[in-house]
Design a protein around this motif. Structure first.
Motif, PDB file in Angstrom:
ATOM      1  N   TYR A 113      55.583  11.192  26.358  1.00  0.00           N
ATOM      2  CA  TYR A 113      55.630   9.786  26.708  1.00  0.00           C
ATOM      3  C   TYR A 113      54.230   9.257  27.037  1.00  0.00           C
ATOM      4  O   TYR A 113      53.357  10.003  27.474  1.00  0.00           O
ATOM      5  CB  TYR A 113      56.500   9.578  27.950  1.00  0.00           C
ATOM      6  N   GLU A 114      54.053   7.973  26.798  1.00  0.00           N
ATOM      7  CA  GLU A 114      52.947   7.214  27.353  1.00  0.00           C
ATOM      8  C   GLU A 114      53.539   5.916  27.896  1.00  0.00           C
ATOM      9  O   GLU A 114      54.726   5.626  27.674  1.00  0.00           O
ATOM     10  CB  GLU A 114      51.860   6.943  26.313  1.00  0.00           C
ATOM     11  N   VAL A 115      52.729   5.168  28.608  1.00  0.00           N
ATOM     12  CA  VAL A 115      53.238   3.981  29.303  1.00  0.00           C
ATOM     13  C   VAL A 115      52.575   2.728  28.745  1.00  0.00           C
ATOM     14  O   VAL A 115      51.353   2.679  28.574  1.00  0.00           O
ATOM     15  CB  VAL A 115      52.979   4.076  30.821  1.00  0.00           C
ATOM     16  N   LEU A 116      53.382   1.718  28.459  1.00  0.00           N
ATOM     17  CA  LEU A 116      52.904   0.381  28.107  1.00  0.00           C
ATOM     18  C   LEU A 116      53.327  -0.563  29.212  1.00  0.00           C
ATOM     19  O   LEU A 116      54.394  -0.398  29.803  1.00  0.00           O
ATOM     20  CB  LEU A 116      53.489  -0.101  26.786  1.00  0.00           C
ATOM     21  N   GLY A 117      52.472  -1.550  29.505  1.00  0.00           N
ATOM     22  CA  GLY A 117      52.813  -2.475  30.575  1.00  0.00           C
ATOM     23  C   GLY A 117      52.149  -3.823  30.419  1.00  0.00           C
ATOM     24  O   GLY A 117      51.293  -4.034  29.558  1.00  0.00           O
ATOM     25  N   SER A 118      52.557  -4.732  31.283  1.00  0.00           N
ATOM     26  CA  SER A 118      51.984  -6.072  31.299  1.00  0.00           C
ATOM     27  C   SER A 118      51.307  -6.311  32.635  1.00  0.00           C
ATOM     28  O   SER A 118      51.581  -5.635  33.632  1.00  0.00           O
ATOM     29  CB  SER A 118      53.075  -7.122  31.066  1.00  0.00           C
ATOM     30  N   GLY A 119      50.396  -7.274  32.663  1.00  0.00           N
ATOM     31  CA  GLY A 119      49.662  -7.560  33.891  1.00  0.00           C
ATOM     32  C   GLY A 119      48.401  -6.721  33.991  1.00  0.00           C
ATOM     33  O   GLY A 119      47.847  -6.261  32.979  1.00  0.00           O
ATOM     34  N   ASP A 120      47.945  -6.510  35.212  1.00  0.00           N
ATOM     35  CA  ASP A 120      46.713  -5.744  35.425  1.00  0.00           C
ATOM     36  C   ASP A 120      46.899  -4.284  35.040  1.00  0.00           C
ATOM     37  O   ASP A 120      47.895  -3.645  35.408  1.00  0.00           O
ATOM     38  CB  ASP A 120      46.292  -5.831  36.895  1.00  0.00           C
ATOM     39  N   ALA A 121      45.937  -3.739  34.326  1.00  0.00           N
ATOM     40  CA  ALA A 121      46.019  -2.357  33.863  1.00  0.00           C
ATOM     41  C   ALA A 121      45.743  -1.383  35.002  1.00  0.00           C
ATOM     42  O   ALA A 121      44.769  -1.562  35.750  1.00  0.00           O
ATOM     43  CB  ALA A 121      45.020  -2.131  32.731  1.00  0.00           C
ATOM     44  N   PRO A 122      46.561  -0.339  35.160  1.00  0.00           N
ATOM     45  CA  PRO A 122      46.345   0.666  36.210  1.00  0.00           C
ATOM     46  C   PRO A 122      45.296   1.699  35.793  1.00  0.00           C
ATOM     47  O   PRO A 122      45.621   2.828  35.430  1.00  0.00           O
ATOM     48  CB  PRO A 122      47.731   1.293  36.371  1.00  0.00           C
ATOM     49  N   THR A 123      44.051   1.300  35.866  1.00  0.00           N
ATOM     50  CA  THR A 123      42.974   2.196  35.441  1.00  0.00           C
ATOM     51  C   THR A 123      42.690   3.294  36.466  1.00  0.00           C
ATOM     52  O   THR A 123      42.094   4.308  36.133  1.00  0.00           O
ATOM     53  CB  THR A 123      41.693   1.395  35.182  1.00  0.00           C
ATOM     54  N   GLU A 124      43.105   3.081  37.702  1.00  0.00           N
ATOM     55  CA  GLU A 124      43.017   4.098  38.745  1.00  0.00           C
ATOM     56  C   GLU A 124      44.433   4.533  39.115  1.00  0.00           C
ATOM     57  O   GLU A 124      45.381   3.740  39.028  1.00  0.00           O
ATOM     58  CB  GLU A 124      42.306   3.562  39.992  1.00  0.00           C
ATOM     59  N   LEU A 125      44.604   5.776  39.546  1.00  0.00           N
ATOM     60  CA  LEU A 125      45.940   6.246  39.910  1.00  0.00           C
ATOM     61  C   LEU A 125      46.542   5.412  41.037  1.00  0.00           C
ATOM     62  O   LEU A 125      47.750   5.188  41.079  1.00  0.00           O
ATOM     63  CB  LEU A 125      45.887   7.722  40.315  1.00  0.00           C
ATOM     64  N   SER A 126      45.692   4.913  41.915  1.00  0.00           N
ATOM     65  CA  SER A 126      46.189   4.094  43.021  1.00  0.00           C
ATOM     66  C   SER A 126      46.772   2.761  42.536  1.00  0.00           C
ATOM     67  O   SER A 126      47.559   2.124  43.253  1.00  0.00           O
ATOM     68  CB  SER A 126      45.065   3.827  44.022  1.00  0.00           C
ATOM     69  N   ASP A 127      46.425   2.350  41.321  1.00  0.00           N
ATOM     70  CA  ASP A 127      46.911   1.076  40.798  1.00  0.00           C
ATOM     71  C   ASP A 127      48.394   1.112  40.435  1.00  0.00           C
ATOM     72  O   ASP A 127      49.006   0.064  40.191  1.00  0.00           O
ATOM     73  CB  ASP A 127      46.104   0.674  39.552  1.00  0.00           C
ATOM     74  N   TRP A 128      48.982   2.308  40.383  1.00  0.00           N
ATOM     75  CA  TRP A 128      50.410   2.416  40.080  1.00  0.00           C
ATOM     76  C   TRP A 128      51.275   2.023  41.278  1.00  0.00           C
ATOM     77  O   TRP A 128      52.480   1.810  41.116  1.00  0.00           O
ATOM     78  CB  TRP A 128      50.753   3.841  39.638  1.00  0.00           C
TER      79      TRP A 128
END
Length: 342
Positions: free
Chosen positions: A152-167
């Motif tokens: 799996y990989e993840v697609l999303g909308s809005g701000d990209a979670p470039t850091e793990l904390s962004d999840w």
């Protein structure tokens, strides 16, 4: 050029079996299989098997796949098999974890299934494991062929979670242990059926979705809603495979049973070729239309530390009284070692 080569490979896989086939004598049998969604890479293997079965039996044994939930909803396919409503179905283990607890091992994060050849070997062996067989026996079903879903990989909308904390706080469609792994990062997991996920994006009820990369994101319209995609997170996969109605299978003449079982390898080869062909088409589009997130080795190591062993240990403990969960988990790793040694 690569796409053409891989598309040709699918054709060769079919042609090679048909060219060597001899008609198998037997009675007229018509089977119906239940599947949600549209024809896609996941269904390509079963479609190829259906075609080959009809060819080798001179049209006497016919399998028809009904798409779009015509026969049953995605979460009710096991119920339909138990009721003898149809002869086969595709199931996704995380759609109904309580119905197939041992099958949930396939959804644990960071299993050694990234290599396609290893993946096929391990899942084929696991489909014969007593606990996996017992899960299906409770629903008058038998495991037939793995869907071999890619990582799996993840697609999303809005701000990209470039850091793990962004999840933290993101609402992510992800099932089973993979969903638990996302929760370990602070996300909120949701286990929507695939066909409902695009609508959830449109309604603002979902921020991101984990699907087999890349074909499922396109098949279910997620790519049309997304602003960003991860390309190397590879947190795990799941098992959306094919199972047969046990009553129907036991009623088949022996030559039909043998034919079905002998065609599983061909079906899985077709699946993997179809996934690869889809990647050739989809990846350039993803890169042109979305922001690509590539995590560093350090970030990936941190993710595995947070969401690997703790999720494994919790799953084993939670299921220890239902079946030998430690043995099921260990079997995955043992078969992977066997595959790598060959």
């Amino acid at each position: 050029m690569k796409l053409l080569k891989k598309t040709a490979l699918v054709g060769l896989l079919l042609a090679s079996t048909s060219a060597a086939a001899q008609t198998i004598e037997g009675p007229e049998v018509n089977w119906s299989f239940s599947m949600w969604g549209n024809p896609r890479a996941l269904s390509a293997g079963m479609e190829a098997i259906a075609e080959e079965v009809a060819t080798q039996t001179g049209g006497n044994f016919n399998i028809e796949i009904f798409y779009g939930g015509q026969l049953s909803g995605s979460r009710e396919n096991l119920d339909g098999l138990q009721l003898n409503a149809f002869e086969g179905a595709a199931i996704c283990n995380f759609y109904h974890p309580g119905k197939n607890p041992a099958w949930m091992v396939f959804s644990l994060p960071f299993l050694p299934l990234g290599d396609p050849a290893v993946d096929q070997y391990v899942r084929s062996k696991m489909f014969e494991h007593p606990a996996i067989v017992a899960d299906m026996a409770a629903w008058n079903a038998i495991p037939y062929m793995s869907g071999l879903l890619p990582q799996y990989e993840v697609l999303g909308s809005g701000d990209a979670p470039t850091e793990l904390s962004d999840w933290e706080g993101l609402r992510v469609r992800a099932g089973g242990g993979l969903g638990d792994a996302m929760e370990a990062l602070g996300a909120t997991k949701q286990t929507l059926p695939a066909g409902e996920t695009s609508t959830a994006f449109q309604r603002g009820a979902l921020d991101a979705a984990a699907f087999p990369y890349t074909y499922a994101h396109v098949s279910f319209g997620i790519a049309d809603e997304a602003d960003w995609f991860t390309s190397n997170l590879a947190p795990g996969t799941s098992e959306c495979g094919w199972v047969l109605n046990k009553t129907a299978y036991d009623s088949l003449p022996e030559q039909y049973q043998t034919l079905l079982m002998d065609l599983r390898g061909m079906g899985m080869d077709v699946e993997q070729a179809a996934y690869a062909a889809q990647d050739e088409v989809n990846l350039p589009v993803f890169k042109d239309t979305m922001e690509e997130i590539v995590y560093s080795d350090e970030q990936l190591a941190e993710f595995r530390e947070i969401a690997g062993q703790p999720v494994w240990d919790a799953w084993i403990a939670d299921n220890a009284e239902k079946f030998d969960s430690q043995a099921v988990f260990d079997a995955v790793w043992a078969y992977a070692e066997e595959a790598q040694a060959q």
